[in-house]
Design an enzyme around this catalytic site. Sequence first.
Site, mmCIF file in Angstrom:
data_model
loop_
_atom_site.group_PDB
_atom_site.id
_atom_site.type_symbol
_atom_site.label_atom_id
_atom_site.label_comp_id
_atom_site.label_asym_id
_atom_site.label_seq_id
_atom_site.Cartn_x
_atom_site.Cartn_y
_atom_site.Cartn_z
ATOM 1 N N CYS A 134 -10.993 1.932 6.654
ATOM 2 C CA CYS A 134 -10.306 3.150 7.107
ATOM 3 C C CYS A 134 -10.726 4.375 6.304
ATOM 4 C CB CYS A 134 -8.791 2.969 7.031
ATOM 5 S SG CYS A 134 -8.203 2.401 5.416
ATOM 6 N N GLU A 141 0.848 -1.205 0.000
ATOM 7 C CA GLU A 141 0.000 0.000 0.000
ATOM 8 C C GLU A 141 0.877 1.246 0.000
ATOM 9 O OE1 GLU A 141 -3.965 -1.025 2.266
ATOM 10 O OE2 GLU A 141 -2.312 -1.114 3.696
#
Length: 637
Positions: free
Chosen positions: A394, A310
């Site tokens: 998130c 990520e």
Amino acid sequence: MSTIKRQLEPVPFTQVTFDDGFWGHRLEVNRTVTILHIYHQLEATGRISAFDLNFQRPVPSPIVLIFGDSDSAKWLEAASYSLAAHPDPKLRALVDSVADRVIHAQQPDGYLNTHFIVTQPDMRWRNLRDWHELYCAGHLIEGAVAHYEATGERKLLDALCRYADHIDATFGSEPGKKRGYCGHPEIELALVKLYHATQNPRYLKLATYFIDERGQGPNYFDQEARARGEDPAQFWAKTYEYCQAHVPIREQTKVVGHAVRAVYLLSAVTDLAHENDDPTLLETSQRLWNNLVTKRMYLTGGIGAAHNIEGFTQDYDLPDETAYAETCATIGLMLWNHRMLQFSGEGKYADVLERALYNGFLSGVALDGAHFFYENPLASTGHHHREGWFTCPCCPPNIARTLASLGKFFYSTGANDVWVHLYGQGTAKMELNGRDVSLRQVTKYPWDGDVRLKIDVDTPQRFTLHLRVPEWCEHWRLLVNGEQLSVNSTQLLDGYIQLTREWQPGDVVEYNMDMPIRAMWSHPAVRALQGRVALQRGPLVYCIEGIDHGEIDLDRIMIDPGRVSNEFKVEHKEDLLGGVSVLRGKGIVMDESEWENTLYRSQPPSSKSMDITAIPYYAWDNRAPGEMRIWVRARGM
Ligand SMILES: [Zn+2]
């Protein structure tokens, strides 16, 4: 004595209101749809009821459940910001009930993390590298500060102060304390906020410790792994670059690792540069900013190309279709640039902030306010769509808290200065030298670059008004009370026009920024984008979508970059995608009709002209599913 401290102070979002224009509408959708949608998802997935401490979870538990407290915390923050700007008894009752449940979960020693209270109490503070314990604490602190500022009630803030005190007693360089820090930065910037809310310098000192200790040798994550009976070499990411703990931050030369972690860390580094008047931290931030913005950032303000970490890979490695570009990372980029902007008002930071805001951030939420992107690629074969929720959620509450406090990005004040960083229809109230100043912007921005700015002061007041000239704007005109100011007579510094005068009640500034359609190129070293161009107008990056181009594979379409500025036209469509300006022009498409049963031949394909319609990138995937592409083949390349 010289100081590097910030010269600008953001005007709080509570003092900035938006009319029902581009941002006003989105903030209303955020308030009435997104915040409630997220609340219901948090309840449905047990994230809020986790604070009742009566859940059961297997060991080992999925990591996304381990850090579930942070999702509720970000919702508390978003909902509190919403209340601060827009009182709402129903939402207030919901916020108070969640706050009470959080407080209820707190242990007698101040500890407050539902997973390690219920499921793995023996593993408390034993895997800072992977388990986000301090990260969750950081988000709870941010939520508590927002709750206190919105409601004036101290109960949640006091609870999080007790937790911060517990953390302060556990971590530090003093004998008997653990010399740890979190694998996922977040608590550092939260502690700076807690320091401001409480004026307790211990929280600032603790934040400073976390930044200074990170990456020192011997590496804490190695020691901690051995203490768990694990071989540190078995760390799945193989390098502590993943969590920016490979070397101390002041020695880092490239922005590396997990992108959200990097920009949260750098936001705190920037905060502490100011708080501690520390030029080494400011230089660090500037150095890493230069690396990011010149070599590792997408045109959309997306950051972090790689899915597996990520995060960041190599300089100029910016593939479009496989871009990860997490929404949270772009939010972190905005937070960091907003902080850098406040040091001396350099427009380059506002340019990145604006690029991220209108593109890589805004794409994260659907027009309906209830579907979200986690990843924001710059091209799609038609299989990437927003979702109502994620296993790792998130991004949605991060989007909600950003929109609910959006006004903070727009203006700043200084000693005798008012800065306008961003343009959008609405009003800002601020105080300058103890006197009220109100600015009202009337504008259709980002659909055109005309801004009418009305300045309201009670009595004449002398100050400098700084108006940002965005990087994309080459020509502009300025009139004050109908009188044109020549460009030569105007002071321009670091991307801002400076207008110093004695402002009278009702003075009007008319600022017209030319907003041509531009064909954008990438650095030749970006292999994935060689021979391609993207369309941009003003702050908006445009894309083409399958739905506007029949059955044609979008990668067969070419644009002649030399003809874009003259031959592409802007057309505002109030009934399309919530009201957007589209770009229309001619493209060229390779013809495949003569290629039946032929895979190779010695003559090139013929091509024909076709109509192209480009829409703002943020608005893609709000109609029928299909292909999307920002970077289009350039004819002649
Ligand atoms: Zn995210």
